[in-house]
Design a protein around this motif. Sequence first.
Motif, short mmCIF file in Angstrom:
data_model
loop_
_atom_site.label_atom_id
_atom_site.label_comp_id
_atom_site.label_asym_id
_atom_site.label_seq_id
_atom_site.Cartn_x
_atom_site.Cartn_y
_atom_site.Cartn_z
N GLU A 1 58.78 27.08 169.99
CA GLU A 1 57.54 26.31 169.99
C GLU A 1 56.37 27.17 169.51
O GLU A 1 56.22 28.31 169.96
CB GLU A 1 57.25 25.78 171.40
N LYS B 1 61.02 24.35 159.97
CA LYS B 1 60.14 23.72 160.95
C LYS B 1 60.70 22.35 161.32
O LYS B 1 61.26 21.65 160.48
CB LYS B 1 58.75 23.57 160.33
N GLU C 1 59.56 19.02 164.21
CA GLU C 1 58.59 18.55 165.19
C GLU C 1 59.23 17.48 166.06
O GLU C 1 60.12 16.76 165.62
CB GLU C 1 57.38 17.92 164.48
N THR C 2 58.75 17.38 167.30
CA THR C 2 59.19 16.31 168.18
C THR C 2 58.06 15.99 169.14
O THR C 2 57.13 16.78 169.31
CB THR C 2 60.48 16.69 168.94
N ARG D 1 51.25 22.60 170.24
CA ARG D 1 51.34 21.21 170.69
C ARG D 1 50.17 20.47 170.06
O ARG D 1 49.11 21.04 169.85
CB ARG D 1 51.28 21.11 172.21
N GLN D 2 50.38 19.20 169.80
CA GLN D 2 49.37 18.41 169.13
C GLN D 2 49.20 17.10 169.87
O GLN D 2 50.17 16.55 170.38
CB GLN D 2 49.82 18.15 167.68
N THR E 1 63.20 18.09 172.86
CA THR E 1 62.54 19.24 173.47
C THR E 1 63.52 20.22 174.09
O THR E 1 63.19 21.39 174.28
CB THR E 1 61.50 18.80 174.54
N TYR F 1 66.25 21.42 170.26
CA TYR F 1 65.76 22.30 169.20
C TYR F 1 65.65 23.75 169.63
O TYR F 1 66.07 24.65 168.88
CB TYR F 1 64.46 21.77 168.60
N ARG G 1 60.90 21.77 156.10
CA ARG G 1 60.60 20.95 157.29
C ARG G 1 61.64 19.86 157.43
O ARG G 1 61.89 19.10 156.49
CB ARG G 1 59.21 20.33 157.17
#
Length: 156
Positions: A145, A124, A126-127, A148-149, A135, A138, A88
């Motif tokens: 993708e 992995k 994340e953004t 989404r969180q 966005t 990457y 990660r």
Amino acid sequence: MTIRPYREADRESLQRITIICFEGVSIDRNIDQKFPAREGRDWRWRKARDIDADIAVNPGGVLVAEAEDGAVAGFVTVRLDREARLGRIANLAVDPARQRQGLGRRLIEAALDYMKREGMTLAKIETLAQNAVGTKFYPKLGFGEVARQVHYVMAL
């Protein structure tokens, strides 16, 4: 520009670049906008601690871009889950004065090479949706993708 392993003398530069680069794209900054800093410690202090944690957990996964003049131009930090063989990218930042020169791409490529050498089979990153650069950047590098969180916070 050289990409090399982290040295302890780099720590303050990494923290400084992080704070500059994460100004508009940090969960902790978003929290501070709704709930002002407590105990005199704001999102910058918390984000700098993230860098300390990355260094503590996997100093070999901290890669630094060093300019010809010896200044730290950017960095990437990698955490490894050896059991799941998942690497990660925890943090990536390039000094704004050195952005748009391909350095972010070079740092990610170095991180991916490091992960492969360490036996990882997946990478992995994340953004936040509000990070317009991440966005777009990457996916251009091959990341897809997967979810989404949403982060929620409440005062106690």
